[in-house]
Motif scaffolding. Structure first.
Motif, PDB file in Angstrom:
ATOM      1  N   PHE A 141       0.836  -1.204   0.000  1.00 43.53           N
ATOM      2  CA  PHE A 141       0.000   0.000   0.000  1.00 43.53           C
ATOM      3  C   PHE A 141       0.865   1.246   0.000  1.00 43.53           C
ATOM      4  O   PHE A 141       1.429   1.641   1.018  1.00 43.53           O
ATOM      5  CB  PHE A 141      -0.942   0.018   1.208  1.00 43.53           C
ATOM      6  CG  PHE A 141      -2.146   0.907   1.010  1.00 43.53           C
ATOM      7  CD1 PHE A 141      -3.351   0.370   0.582  1.00 43.53           C
ATOM      8  CD2 PHE A 141      -2.061   2.277   1.221  1.00 43.53           C
ATOM      9  CE1 PHE A 141      -4.457   1.191   0.364  1.00 43.53           C
ATOM     10  CE2 PHE A 141      -3.159   3.098   1.011  1.00 43.53           C
ATOM     11  CZ  PHE A 141      -4.362   2.552   0.582  1.00 43.53           C
ATOM     12  N   ASP A 142       0.974   1.854  -1.174  1.00 43.27           N
ATOM     13  CA  ASP A 142       1.575   3.175  -1.325  1.00 43.27           C
ATOM     14  C   ASP A 142       0.423   4.173  -1.252  1.00 43.27           C
ATOM     15  O   ASP A 142      -0.528   4.089  -2.035  1.00 43.27           O
ATOM     16  CB  ASP A 142       2.293   3.255  -2.673  1.00 43.27           C
ATOM     17  CG  ASP A 142       2.967   4.607  -2.918  1.00 43.27           C
ATOM     18  OD1 ASP A 142       2.552   5.609  -2.312  1.00 43.27           O
ATOM     19  OD2 ASP A 142       3.893   4.653  -3.755  1.00 43.27           O
ATOM     20  N   PHE A 143       0.514   5.119  -0.334  1.00 51.31           N
ATOM     21  CA  PHE A 143      -0.614   6.020  -0.107  1.00 51.31           C
ATOM     22  C   PHE A 143      -0.943   6.904  -1.307  1.00 51.31           C
ATOM     23  O   PHE A 143      -2.014   7.516  -1.341  1.00 51.31           O
ATOM     24  CB  PHE A 143      -0.366   6.867   1.144  1.00 51.31           C
ATOM     25  CG  PHE A 143      -0.592   6.099   2.415  1.00 51.31           C
ATOM     26  CD1 PHE A 143      -1.870   5.788   2.840  1.00 51.31           C
ATOM     27  CD2 PHE A 143       0.479   5.663   3.174  1.00 51.31           C
ATOM     28  CE1 PHE A 143      -2.087   5.070   4.003  1.00 51.31           C
ATOM     29  CE2 PHE A 143       0.283   4.945   4.335  1.00 51.31           C
ATOM     30  CZ  PHE A 143      -1.005   4.647   4.754  1.00 51.31           C
ATOM     31  N   ASP A 144      -0.055   6.949  -2.316  1.00 49.83           N
ATOM     32  CA  ASP A 144      -0.416   7.750  -3.492  1.00 49.83           C
ATOM     33  C   ASP A 144      -1.458   7.068  -4.373  1.00 49.83           C
ATOM     34  O   ASP A 144      -1.906   7.654  -5.362  1.00 49.83           O
ATOM     35  CB  ASP A 144       0.809   8.166  -4.298  1.00 49.83           C
ATOM     36  CG  ASP A 144       1.500   7.029  -5.049  1.00 49.83           C
ATOM     37  OD1 ASP A 144       0.916   5.946  -5.212  1.00 49.83           O
ATOM     38  OD2 ASP A 144       2.655   7.238  -5.493  1.00 49.83           O
ATOM     39  N   CYS A 145      -1.861   5.836  -4.021  1.00 52.87           N
ATOM     40  CA  CYS A 145      -3.000   5.229  -4.724  1.00 52.87           C
ATOM     41  C   CYS A 145      -4.284   5.994  -4.444  1.00 52.87           C
ATOM     42  O   CYS A 145      -5.250   5.916  -5.203  1.00 52.87           O
ATOM     43  CB  CYS A 145      -3.166   3.752  -4.338  1.00 52.87           C
ATOM     44  SG  CYS A 145      -3.815   3.468  -2.678  1.00 52.87           S
ATOM     45  N   LEU A 146      -4.288   6.755  -3.346  1.00 59.94           N
ATOM     46  CA  LEU A 146      -5.500   7.455  -2.920  1.00 59.94           C
ATOM     47  C   LEU A 146      -5.713   8.748  -3.701  1.00 59.94           C
ATOM     48  O   LEU A 146      -4.771   9.390  -4.169  1.00 59.94           O
ATOM     49  CB  LEU A 146      -5.417   7.779  -1.430  1.00 59.94           C
ATOM     50  CG  LEU A 146      -5.323   6.587  -0.474  1.00 59.94           C
ATOM     51  CD1 LEU A 146      -5.057   7.069   0.947  1.00 59.94           C
ATOM     52  CD2 LEU A 146      -6.597   5.742  -0.530  1.00 59.94           C
ATOM     53  N   ALA A 152     -10.650   2.066  -0.641  1.00 60.79           N
ATOM     54  CA  ALA A 152      -9.474   1.314  -0.215  1.00 60.79           C
ATOM     55  C   ALA A 152      -9.804   0.440   0.994  1.00 60.79           C
ATOM     56  O   ALA A 152      -9.448  -0.752   1.038  1.00 60.79           O
ATOM     57  CB  ALA A 152      -8.333   2.263   0.117  1.00 60.79           C
ATOM     58  N   GLU A 153     -10.481   1.001   1.971  1.00 56.83           N
ATOM     59  CA  GLU A 153     -10.847   0.235   3.166  1.00 56.83           C
ATOM     60  C   GLU A 153     -11.762  -0.930   2.811  1.00 56.83           C
ATOM     61  O   GLU A 153     -11.596  -2.040   3.329  1.00 56.83           O
ATOM     62  CB  GLU A 153     -11.516   1.151   4.191  1.00 56.83           C
ATOM     63  CG  GLU A 153     -10.571   2.161   4.815  1.00 56.83           C
ATOM     64  CD  GLU A 153     -11.274   3.083   5.789  1.00 56.83           C
ATOM     65  OE1 GLU A 153     -12.528   3.040   5.876  1.00 56.83           O
ATOM     66  OE2 GLU A 153     -10.585   3.856   6.473  1.00 56.83           O
ATOM     67  N   LEU A 162       3.399   2.659   2.875  1.00 60.52           N
ATOM     68  CA  LEU A 162       4.597   3.283   2.335  1.00 60.52           C
ATOM     69  C   LEU A 162       4.334   4.672   1.761  1.00 60.52           C
ATOM     70  O   LEU A 162       3.238   4.967   1.294  1.00 60.52           O
ATOM     71  CB  LEU A 162       5.183   2.406   1.218  1.00 60.52           C
ATOM     72  CG  LEU A 162       5.442   0.930   1.541  1.00 60.52           C
ATOM     73  CD1 LEU A 162       5.891   0.195   0.295  1.00 60.52           C
ATOM     74  CD2 LEU A 162       6.471   0.781   2.640  1.00 60.52           C
ATOM     75  N   GLU A 163       5.380   5.484   1.801  1.00 61.68           N
ATOM     76  CA  GLU A 163       5.469   6.775   1.116  1.00 61.68           C
ATOM     77  C   GLU A 163       4.445   7.807   1.566  1.00 61.68           C
ATOM     78  O   GLU A 163       4.026   8.660   0.782  1.00 61.68           O
ATOM     79  CB  GLU A 163       5.489   6.587  -0.410  1.00 61.68           C
ATOM     80  CG  GLU A 163       6.666   5.734  -0.864  1.00 61.68           C
ATOM     81  CD  GLU A 163       7.097   5.941  -2.306  1.00 61.68           C
ATOM     82  OE1 GLU A 163       6.699   6.946  -2.923  1.00 61.68           O
ATOM     83  OE2 GLU A 163       7.852   5.091  -2.815  1.00 61.68           O
ATOM     84  N   SER A 164       4.067   7.740   2.843  1.00 57.82           N
ATOM     85  CA  SER A 164       3.374   8.871   3.462  1.00 57.82           C
ATOM     86  C   SER A 164       4.454   9.813   3.979  1.00 57.82           C
ATOM     87  O   SER A 164       5.472   9.363   4.505  1.00 57.82           O
ATOM     88  CB  SER A 164       2.481   8.400   4.613  1.00 57.82           C
ATOM     89  OG  SER A 164       1.962   9.508   5.342  1.00 57.82           O
ATOM     90  N   ILE A 165       4.263  11.125   3.841  1.00 62.89           N
ATOM     91  CA  ILE A 165       5.345  12.049   4.191  1.00 62.89           C
ATOM     92  C   ILE A 165       4.988  13.045   5.290  1.00 62.89           C
ATOM     93  O   ILE A 165       5.820  13.885   5.645  1.00 62.89           O
ATOM     94  CB  ILE A 165       5.829  12.822   2.955  1.00 62.89           C
ATOM     95  CG1 ILE A 165       4.702  13.668   2.355  1.00 62.89           C
ATOM     96  CG2 ILE A 165       6.409  11.866   1.917  1.00 62.89           C
ATOM     97  CD1 ILE A 165       5.179  14.648   1.288  1.00 62.89           C
ATOM     98  N   LYS A 185      -5.007  11.161  10.613  1.00 62.32           N
ATOM     99  CA  LYS A 185      -6.385  10.826  10.987  1.00 62.32           C
ATOM    100  C   LYS A 185      -7.202  10.278   9.824  1.00 62.32           C
ATOM    101  O   LYS A 185      -7.901   9.262   9.972  1.00 62.32           O
ATOM    102  CB  LYS A 185      -7.074  12.066  11.568  1.00 62.32           C
ATOM    103  CG  LYS A 185      -8.476  11.808  12.103  1.00 62.32           C
ATOM    104  CD  LYS A 185      -8.455  10.926  13.340  1.00 62.32           C
ATOM    105  CE  LYS A 185      -9.859  10.781  13.921  1.00 62.32           C
ATOM    106  NZ  LYS A 185      -9.867   9.866  15.096  1.00 62.32           N
ATOM    107  N   PRO A 186      -7.139  10.874   8.607  1.00 60.37           N
ATOM    108  CA  PRO A 186      -7.957  10.343   7.505  1.00 60.37           C
ATOM    109  C   PRO A 186      -7.624   8.906   7.131  1.00 60.37           C
ATOM    110  O   PRO A 186      -8.489   8.182   6.636  1.00 60.37           O
ATOM    111  CB  PRO A 186      -7.642  11.302   6.345  1.00 60.37           C
ATOM    112  CG  PRO A 186      -7.170  12.556   6.992  1.00 60.37           C
ATOM    113  CD  PRO A 186      -6.433  12.110   8.215  1.00 60.37           C
ATOM    114  N   ILE A 187      -6.361   8.495   7.345  1.00 58.23           N
ATOM    115  CA  ILE A 187      -5.943   7.157   6.901  1.00 58.23           C
ATOM    116  C   ILE A 187      -5.777   6.177   8.063  1.00 58.23           C
ATOM    117  O   ILE A 187      -5.237   5.085   7.880  1.00 58.23           O
ATOM    118  CB  ILE A 187      -4.628   7.217   6.081  1.00 58.23           C
ATOM    119  CG1 ILE A 187      -3.510   7.860   6.901  1.00 58.23           C
ATOM    120  CG2 ILE A 187      -4.861   7.951   4.773  1.00 58.23           C
ATOM    121  CD1 ILE A 187      -2.130   7.743   6.264  1.00 58.23           C
TER     122      ILE A 187
END
Length: 269
Positions: free
Chosen positions: A201-206, A227-228, A246-249, A257-259
């Motif tokens: 899960f790379d958060f840029d999928c969102l 996603a959930e 991965l790759e949350s900055i 909080k959102p994720i």
């Protein structure tokens, strides 16, 4: 096995990737996570490129350390807080060796399936799937426990694809729909006799309007709710033996909080 591995060198300069991973680690607040130390070899803006891969020596050194840690522990499952997507070659190849019916679900805006010589950026986080297929830089093959088959790869949220990546996806008909249908995905996995899953899960999928604290922001992504729902459906149907975030900055815990639902589903017990 729970792993904290904030590798950033695979992204080139890696601004905020390491600190973003640390923020998630603090947020999860679980002492069972094992810290894999990063290389001291010079990387980033002054790093050296080898084999068309930026920061090659640093990446290889620390991935070797990760492989050794997994080999010594021989875990039945792996959860990883990272870090850039290049780190996935070690846990995925290990679990693929352990479970012959493994499927890989790649939640990502990017295909991550370039060969080094085809990569516009020469950053390794765009190459892990090609490496896992045994088609990447040959000198990195000793970092793998095994190689995967193209039929094991299934994308969710993919929308930013290089032409060379598209050609590779089309060559073997890798699952890469413009919009994921969860029941269709489950049926496909079942038809392949897949029984275990690795959830990358790379958060840029969102969709950035849902969550924009990512290394890249690519419009028209999947929603947090989608996603959930997808993770929940896959967890209810298959055995999840590996997962990553991965790759949350962000360096601010309140901005997670959102994720938090995604983190809960993928990482927390």
């Amino acid at each position: 096995m729970k792993i904290y591995f904030p590798q950033w060198q695979g992204s080139g300069t890696g601004e905020h990737i390491e600190s973003g991973a640390y923020t998630i680690l603090q947020y999860v607040n679980d002492p069972d996570f094992i810290n894999i130390s990063l290389s001291d070899i010079t990387a980033g803006s002054t790093g050296i490129q080898k084999h068309y891969i930026n920061n090659y020596d640093a990446i290889v050194e620390q991935l070797g350390r990760l492989k050794q840690e997994i080999y010594l522990n021989q875990p039945d499952w792996i959860k990883t807080i990272g870090g850039d997507c290049g780190l996935e070659i070690v846990p995925v190849s290990y679990l693929n060796y352990k479970y012959p019916n493994l499927g890989v679900i790649w939640f990502d805006a990017h295909a991550d399936i370039n060969r080094p010589c085809d990569s516009p950026s020469c950053n390794f986080h765009g190459m892990p799937l090609r490496t896992l297929l045994g088609e990447g830089e040959p000198s990195m093959n000793n970092l793998l426990f095994s190689a995967i088959d193209a039929s094991q790869i299934h994308y969710v949220g993919l929308r930013d694809i290089d032409n060379t990546e598209l050609n590779r996806i089309q060559k073997d008909g890798i699952y890469a729909p413009k919009k994921t249908n969860i029941q269709e995905l489950i049926a496909l996995l079942s038809s392949k006799n897949i029984t275990q899953l690795y959830l990358h899960f790379d958060f840029d999928c969102l969709e950035p309007q849902d969550y924009d604290k990512t290394y890249y922001q690519v419009p028209k992504g999947i929603s947090i709710a989608e996603a959930e729902a997808c993770i929940t459906a896959l967890t209810d149907t298959f055995e999840i033996v590996g997962s990553s975030v991965l790759e949350s900055i962000t360096t601010k815990s309140n901005e997670l909080k959102p994720i938090e639902g995604i983190i809960q589903l993928l990482i927390k017990d």
